[in-house]
Design an enzyme around this catalytic site. Structure first.
Site, short mmCIF file in Angstrom:
data_model
loop_
_atom_site.label_atom_id
_atom_site.label_comp_id
_atom_site.label_asym_id
_atom_site.label_seq_id
_atom_site.Cartn_x
_atom_site.Cartn_y
_atom_site.Cartn_z
N HIS B 77 0.85 -1.20 0.00
CA HIS B 77 0.00 0.00 0.00
C HIS B 77 0.88 1.25 0.00
O HIS B 77 0.68 2.16 -0.80
CB HIS B 77 -0.93 -0.01 1.22
N ASP B 106 6.09 21.94 -26.43
CA ASP B 106 6.10 20.58 -25.85
C ASP B 106 7.15 20.58 -24.75
O ASP B 106 7.69 21.62 -24.41
CB ASP B 106 6.41 19.52 -26.92
N TRP B 142 7.42 -0.23 3.76
CA TRP B 142 7.89 0.51 2.58
C TRP B 142 9.25 1.11 2.83
O TRP B 142 9.98 1.43 1.91
CB TRP B 142 6.88 1.59 2.17
N SER B 169 12.83 6.50 -13.87
CA SER B 169 11.74 7.21 -14.52
C SER B 169 11.60 8.61 -13.92
O SER B 169 11.45 9.60 -14.65
CB SER B 169 10.45 6.41 -14.37
N SER B 170 11.67 8.70 -12.58
CA SER B 170 11.53 10.00 -11.92
C SER B 170 12.68 10.93 -12.29
O SER B 170 12.48 12.12 -12.49
CB SER B 170 11.54 9.83 -10.40
N HIS B 253 13.24 12.02 3.37
CA HIS B 253 12.64 13.25 3.85
C HIS B 253 12.42 14.25 2.73
O HIS B 253 11.32 14.77 2.58
CB HIS B 253 13.32 13.86 5.06
N GLU B 255 11.86 13.41 -0.15
CA GLU B 255 10.75 12.76 -0.87
C GLU B 255 9.40 13.26 -0.34
O GLU B 255 8.45 13.46 -1.10
CB GLU B 255 10.86 11.24 -0.72
N TYR B 257 8.70 16.14 0.63
CA TYR B 257 8.42 17.43 -0.01
C TYR B 257 8.20 17.27 -1.51
O TYR B 257 7.48 18.06 -2.10
CB TYR B 257 9.51 18.43 0.34
N SER B 268 -1.97 26.90 -5.16
CA SER B 268 -1.67 28.32 -5.39
C SER B 268 -2.19 28.81 -6.74
O SER B 268 -2.28 30.02 -6.96
CB SER B 268 -0.16 28.55 -5.32
N HIS B 302 15.10 13.14 12.12
CA HIS B 302 13.93 13.20 13.00
C HIS B 302 13.03 11.98 12.80
O HIS B 302 12.11 11.77 13.57
CB HIS B 302 13.16 14.52 12.85
N HIS B 303 13.29 11.19 11.76
CA HIS B 303 12.57 9.92 11.60
C HIS B 303 13.21 8.83 12.45
O HIS B 303 12.76 7.69 12.44
CB HIS B 303 12.59 9.47 10.13
N THR B 328 6.52 27.00 6.07
CA THR B 328 5.23 26.36 5.83
C THR B 328 4.11 27.27 6.33
O THR B 328 3.07 27.42 5.67
CB THR B 328 5.15 24.99 6.52
N LYS B 331 3.34 30.01 3.92
CA LYS B 331 2.48 29.59 2.80
C LYS B 331 1.01 29.61 3.21
O LYS B 331 0.16 30.13 2.49
CB LYS B 331 2.87 28.18 2.35
N ARG B 450 1.95 1.08 15.11
CA ARG B 450 1.54 0.93 13.72
C ARG B 450 2.00 -0.44 13.21
O ARG B 450 2.76 -1.14 13.87
CB ARG B 450 2.12 2.05 12.86
#
Lengths: 384, 525
Positions: B77, B106, B142, B169-170, B253, B255, B257, B268, B302-303, B328, B331, B450
Site C-alpha cells: 500500500h 512541448d 515501505w 523514470s523520476s 525526507h 521525498e 516534499y 496556489s 527526526h525519523h 510552511t 504559505k 503501527r
C-alpha cells in the site's frame, strides 16, 4: 450553501456526543508513571494548546473570509497582493513561538539521555518474537513471550482483559529505583516501549543502546514492540511489574531457585516420552510461529520440518542447525536461547512428530558436546 | 484526457493509431494523460489494499488475513501509493500544464518523456506481480529496513528492481521538467513571473535529481547484502543497520516534499482563481518553497529519534525540523490572505483547495508535535504517525490532485464536469477522510503501534470508526471515476477561460486544448 454547512456541523456534533458517552475512548497519552513520562505529557499538552490557539486564529480568519467575502453576498474583490510588513511579522512571530517550545523540549531531551548513576541495570534483547531480560546485577535471565492463547486470537475463545498485552514472564523492577536499560537485538530491529514509563529505544542487532526509567508508582505497565520485525511483530508485548522493595527481593529469590532446578535438568538422562512431552512445549513456544504447529511451515517463507531432510537426516546436523541457525534468514541460533535439555527435547520432538518417524533421540549431554564443537562446524555453511 | 479524435488535428503523416499511438507518442498531452490514468489505476489498487487492511482492523483478532499477508498489504500500500499513485499523478500534471503555462510547444525532451512514462507500468506490474510469487509480496515495510529486508524471498529482489526503474523514470521526468522550465519559457515570461505551479515543480525536480540516486544506492546495497555476500548493513560483518536508515531518510525526507510541493503549486493556482484576486505574497511563496526544499536535506534524522543518537544530534535535528514550520506557516498565511477580501465562489476545485489548506495544516501541526524529540520518542511508530502522514498525503497531496483534476479537466477535455456530482465527491471524501484518520491520533496517543494486524481491546472503538470512514472514503472515489469518465465522454462545453477568475497562458487556448499548442511562442508583457 448554508444548508451544507449546517449538515456538516450536525454530523460533527452527533459524533462528539456519541463519543463522550462511551468510556473506552482515551484522548491523550497514557497516565504517566515516571517523571520523564510526566514531562513528555506536559510538553505535549503545551504544544497542543499552542497549535490549537494558532489554528483558531488562522482558520477563524479564513472562515470569516469564506462567509463574508463571497461573491454570492456581493463582495467585490480587492486587489492587494503583497505587504512586506505583514509578511515579516508572520515570519517572525512563528519563529519566536518555536523558540518558546524548543527550550522546554531541549531540557527533557537532555534528561532522557542521561543514563548515569543507575541503581540497577537490565539488558534487554529483542528476538523474533519475544524479549529476553538479563538482570546484570543479580545474575538472572529469562525470556518473556506472549501468553494470550491462539484460540483467542483466531476467535475460538473469548478475549481476555489484557488480550495481546500479557506475557508468561513479566519484567519485574522495584519502585523508585533508577533502572538503566541496555537494549539490543538478536536478529532484526525491534523497539522496546512502555508508554507509561516514557522509555522507548530501538533494539539493533550488533549494537547496544541505553535508556532508563524510574517508576514512581507500584503497578503493572504494558507496552509492545514498536519496530516492524516480521510476521509476529504485533504479538511480542512487554509487561513491566513495578513492585515494592520486599516483593522484588522475594521475586529474585524465587527466580534464582527456579534457575538452579532448571540447570539440574541439563545433566539428566531422559526417556523418549519425557523428551517428546517437553519438546512439544518448547516447539510451541519457540518454533511454531514460523514452522507452524503441524510442522508444515509456510510455503516460500518458512520451510517445513515435517518430512524435511534435516529432521530425517543425521542427528548431529539437526542439532547443529538448531544451535547455530541459518545466517541471513529468520532461523535464529538457539544456542544462547535454549538450555541443553530444551534443545535435546525439541530435536527429539521434531524427529518423531508428524511424518517424521526417525525413532532416535538426543540427550542433554550430546547437546553440551555439540556446543563445544558446533561453532567451527557451523562456520562452514555460514561462509558460503 | 484528449481522445483519439484529436489525432486528426495532427498534421504530420503516417502517425500510428490505436495502441501504437500511445506507445510511441511524444506529445506532452498524451503522456500527461497516460501518467494520470496510470496513477488512477494505482490509486485504486493500493486503495483496495488499504480497505483490506482496515477490514482486518475492524475488530480485535485475526479475521480476514494472516499476519504475514497483512504486512504485505501495508508494505505494498505504501510503496504503490507513493511511487505509483501520487508521484506519477504530479508528473501527469507537469506534463500537461508546464508547457501550457510557459507557452512552450512541448517538453524539452519529448522522446525521453515517452520512455520515462513507459518504464512506470513495467515497474508497477512487477510490484503487483510479486503478490503471486512464492512467499508473496514484500512484507518488510515501505521503508525497507534491514536486517528484516534481508530475510525475505525473491519478491524482495523484484521490488528492489522495481524501485530502481521507478527512480530512473523520476530522474528522467524531472530532468525533462527542469529543462523545460529553464529553457522554454515564452519571451517575456521571466522566472519570477512564472505561475507558482511551475516554480514548485522546478524545485521538486531538483529534489528528485538530488535524492533518487541516494535511494538507488541504498537499495543497491540491500541487493548486494542479500545476494552477493556484502555486509553494508550486517553488524556481524562489520556493517551497521542504522546506516541504512540514515541513507534512506536522506532520500525519504526530501521525498516527503517531493510529494507536497507540487500540491502547493496546484493550490496556489486555484485559490486566486476562485478568490478573483492575485496570489498574495508571490515572491515569499517562491522563497518559502525554496527554503522548505533546502531545509529538507538537514532534518532526516527526526525519523530516527529512537535509534539512540547522542543528545546533541537529537537537539540539532529537533531544532532544524521545527524551523520548517516557519516557511510552511508563511504559505498557509499567504493562502488565507489571498482569500481575504476576495470575491469567493465555491466550485469543486476551490472546495478541495480550501480543505487542503485546513487539513494539511492539521497534518502540519501534528508534524510540529512530532518534531519535539521527547514527544516523538513516545509517539514514534504509533498510529499518531500514521494519522500525521495521511493528513499530509491524503488531505494534502491527494486532495490537491482532485482539485487540479476538477480545475483543468474542462481545459483538457473541452467539457465541464458535473458540479453536483463533484460536490458530492468532495463532501463524501472530506467526511470519510476525517473519519478514518482523525481517530488515529487518539489511538497513537493511547499507545497503539503501527503495522500490527491485531490489537488490544481498548483500541477497538476508534479502529471501528476508522474502518467505517475508510469504506466511505474508498467507495466515494468510484464517484470520482464516474465524474471523470462522464466528462471525457461529453457534457456542457467549456469556454476557453473556463473560470471567471482564471489567469495564465493556458486559458488563452481553446477548450479542449488542441493537440499541438504554442507552435509560435506567445509574448508575455
Amino acid at each position: 450553501m448554508i444548508g451544507k454547512w449546517q449538515r456538516v456541523g450536525m454530523m460533527g456534533a452527533a459524533l462528539a456526543t456519541s463519543q463522550s458517552t462511551l468510556a473506552d475512548y482515551a484522548y491523550n497519552l497514557q497516565i504517566p508513571a515516571s517523571q520523564v513520562a510526566q514531562d513528555v505529557f506536559e510538553l505535549h499538552n503545551l504544544i497542543m494548546l499552542v497549535c490549537l490557539g494558532i489554528f483558531i486564529v488562522v482558520f477563524g480568519a479564513m472562515f470569516y473570509s469564506l462567509l463574508k467575502h463571497r461573491k454570492s453576498v456581493g463582495h467585490k474583490a480587492a486587489h492587494f497582493h503583497e505587504n512586506t510588513t505583514v509578511e515579516v511579522i508572520w515570519t517572525v512571530i512563528p519563529f519566536v513561538i518555536l523558540m518558546g517550545m524548543a527550550y522546554p523540549a531541549a531540557k527533557v531531551v537532555i534528561d532522557m539521555k542521561d543514563t548515569t548513576n543507575p541503581d540497577m541495570t537490565i539488558k534487554i534483547t529483542g528476538y523474533q518474537w519475544k524479549w529476553g531480560y538479563d538482570y546484570l546485577n543479580d545474575d538472572i535471565s529469562f525470556y518473556s513471550m506472549l501468553s494470550t492463547p491462539r484460540e483467542q486470537i483466531y476467535g475460538a475463545a473469548e478475549k481476555g482483559e489484557h488480550y495481546l498485552l500479557e506475557v508468561d514472564e513479566p519484567m519485574v523492577v522495584p519502585v523508585g529505583k533508577r533502572v538503566r536499560l541496555l537494549i539490543t537485538a538478536n536478529d532484526v530491529l525491534h523497539s522496546w516501549w512502555v508508554p507509561a514509563l516514557g522509555a522507548k529505544q530501538d533494539a539493533i542487532p550488533g549494537f547496544i543502546r541505553d535508556s532508563w526509567f524510574k517508576a514512581d508508582r507500584i503497578g503493572t505497565y504494558r507496552g509492545q514492540c514498536v519496530e516492524l520485525c516480521g510476521k509476529d511483530h504485533g504479538f511480542m508485548p512487554i509487561v513491566v511489574e513495578v513492585v515494592s522493595e520486599e516483593d522484588y527481593a522475594a521475586w529474585l529469590a524465587k527466580k534464582k531457585g527456579a534457575a538452579q532446578s532448571a540447570a539440574g535438568d541439563n545433566t539428566k538422562t531422559f526417556e523418549i516420552a519425557d523428551l517428546m512431552a517437553r519438546g512439544e512445549q518448547v516447539y510451541q513456544a519457540n518454533c511454531a510461529a514460523c514452522h507452524q504447529a503441524d510442522g508444515m511451515g509456510m510455503a516460500g517463507v518458512f520451510p517445513a520440518i515435517s518430512g524435511s531432510k534435516v529432521a530425517n537426516g543425521p542427528i548431529e546436523d539437526h542439532i547443529a542447525l538448531v544451535l547455530n541457525g541459518v545466517p541471513g534468514t529468520a532461523m535464529a541460533a538457539f544456542a544462547g536461547m535454549l538450555s541443553d535439555a530444551d534443545v535435546a527435547a525439541v530435536v527429539t520432538y521434531q524427529r518423531n512428530a508428524w511424518n517424521n518417524k526417525m525413532g532416535d533421540l538426543a540427550q542433554p549431554a550430546e547437546i553440551a558436546a555439540a556446543r563445544g564443537g558446533a561453532a567451527t562446524e557451523a562456520a562452514a555453511p555460514a561462509a558460503q | 484526457m484528449s481522445d483519439a479524435a484529436h489525432a486528426h488535428d495532427d498534421h504530420s503523416h503516417g502517425h500510428p493509431t490505436g495502441i501504437m499511438r500511445w506507445l510511441t507518442t511524444t506529445n506532452h498531452k498524451d503522456i500527461g494523460t497516460m501518467y494520470l490514468w496510470f496513477a488512477l489505476i494505482m490509486l485504486f489498487s493500493a486503495g483496495t489494499m488499504a480497505l483490506l487492511i482496515r477490514a482486518e482492523l475492524f475488530q480485535p483478532g485475526m479475521q480476514l488475513t494472516n499476519p504475514d499477508f497483512f504486512n504485505q498489504l501495508t508494505t505494498m500500500h505504501g510503496l504503490i501509493m507513493i511511487f505509483g499513485a501520487i508521484m506519477p499523478a504530479f508528473s501527469g500534471f507537469a506534463n500537461w500544464q508546464v508547457p501550457l503555462m510557459l507557452g512552450a510547444p512541448d517538453m524539452a525532451f519529448p522522446r525521453m518523456n515517452n520512455w520515462a512514462f513507459w518504464m512506470l507500468p513495467v515497474a508497477g506490474l512487477m510490484l503487483m506481480a510479486s503478490f503471486l510469487l512464492p512467499g508473496g509480496a514484500v512484507a518488510g515495510g515501505w521503508t525497507m529496513y534491514p536486517p528484516l529486508f534481508i530475510q525475505g524471498g525473491i519478491s524482495y529482489d523484484l521490488t528492489i528492481l522495481a524501485v530502481h526503474i521507478m527512480g530512473l523514470s523520476s530522474i528522467m521526468g524531472s530532468i525533462n521538467i527542469a529543462t523545460t522550465i529553464l529553457n522554454m519559457r515564452a519571451p517575456g515570461l521571466t522566472l519570477m513571473k512564472m505561475p507558482l505551479f511551475c516554480w514548485t515543480w522546478l524545485i521538486t525536480a531538483y529534489l528528485l535529481i538530488a535524492t533518487m540516486p541516494v535511494l538507488a544506492g541504498a537499495v543497491t546495497m540491500l541487493l548486494t547484502d542479500r545476494n552477493f555476500g556484502t555486509h553494508f548493513f550486517n553488524a556481524a560483518g562489520g556493517g551497521d543497520p542504522v546506516m541504512f536508515q540514515h541513507i534512506f531518510w536522506f532520500f525519504a525526507h526530501p521525498e516527503v516534499y517531493i510529494l507536497i510541493l507540487p500540491a502547493f503549486g496546484i493550490v496556489s493556482q486555484i485559490i486566486p482563481t476562485f478568490a478573483r484576486k492575485p496570489l498574495f505574497g508571490y515572491a515569499s511563496m517562491v522563497y518559502a518553497t525554496a527554503s522548505i526544499a533546502i531545509l529538507s536535506f538537514i532534518v532526516w534524522a527526526h525519523h530516527m529519534f529512537t535509534v539512540g543518537m547522542p543528545a546533541a544530534a537529537q537537539l540539532f535535528f529537533m531544532f532544524s525540523t521545527m524551523l520548517i514550520a516557519v516557511p510552511t506557516g508563511v504559505k498557509v498565511f499567504n493562502w488565507v490572505a489571498t482569500m481575504w477580501k476576495g470575491s469567493l465562489t465555491f466550485e469543486t476545485p476551490m472546495l478541495f483547495a480550501i480543505a487542503f489548506v485546513c487539513l494539511f495544516t492539521i497534518g502540519g501541526f501534528s508534524g510540529l508535535v512530532l518534531a519535539i524529540a521527547p514527544v516523538d520518542i513516545q509517539l514514534h511508530d504509533t498510529y499518531y504517525v500514521v494519522a500525521h502522514f495521511h493528513y499530509v498525503l491524503v488531505s494534502g497531496a491527494l486532495f490537491s490532485i482532485f482539485a487540479g483534476i476538477y480545475y483543468w479537466l474542462p481545459k483538457w477535455t473541452g467539457n465541464m464536469y458535473n458540479e453536483t456530482l463533484g460536490k458530492w465527491h468532495f463532501w463524501l471524501s472530506v467526511i470519510g477522510m476525517n473519519l478514518v484518520f482523525f481517530p488515529m491520533h487518539f489511538l497513537g496517543l493511547a499507545g497503539m503501534p503501527r503495522r500490527i494486524p491485531d490489537y488490544a481491546l481498548q483500541f477497538t472503538e476508534f479502529n471501528q470508526i476508522a474502518t467505517v470512514g475508510a469504506f466511505i472514503f474508498g467507495f466515494s472515489q468510484l464517484l470520482f471515476l464516474a465524474v471523470v469518465l462522464k466528462t471525457v465522454k461529453g457534457g456542457e462545453k467549456a469556454s476557453s477561460r473556463v473560470w471567471e477568475g482564471a489567469e495564465g497562458l493556458e486559458w488563452t487556448l481553446p477548450s479542449p486544448a488542441p493537440y499541438h499548442t504554442f507552435e509560435t511562442a506567445p509574448v508575455v508583457k
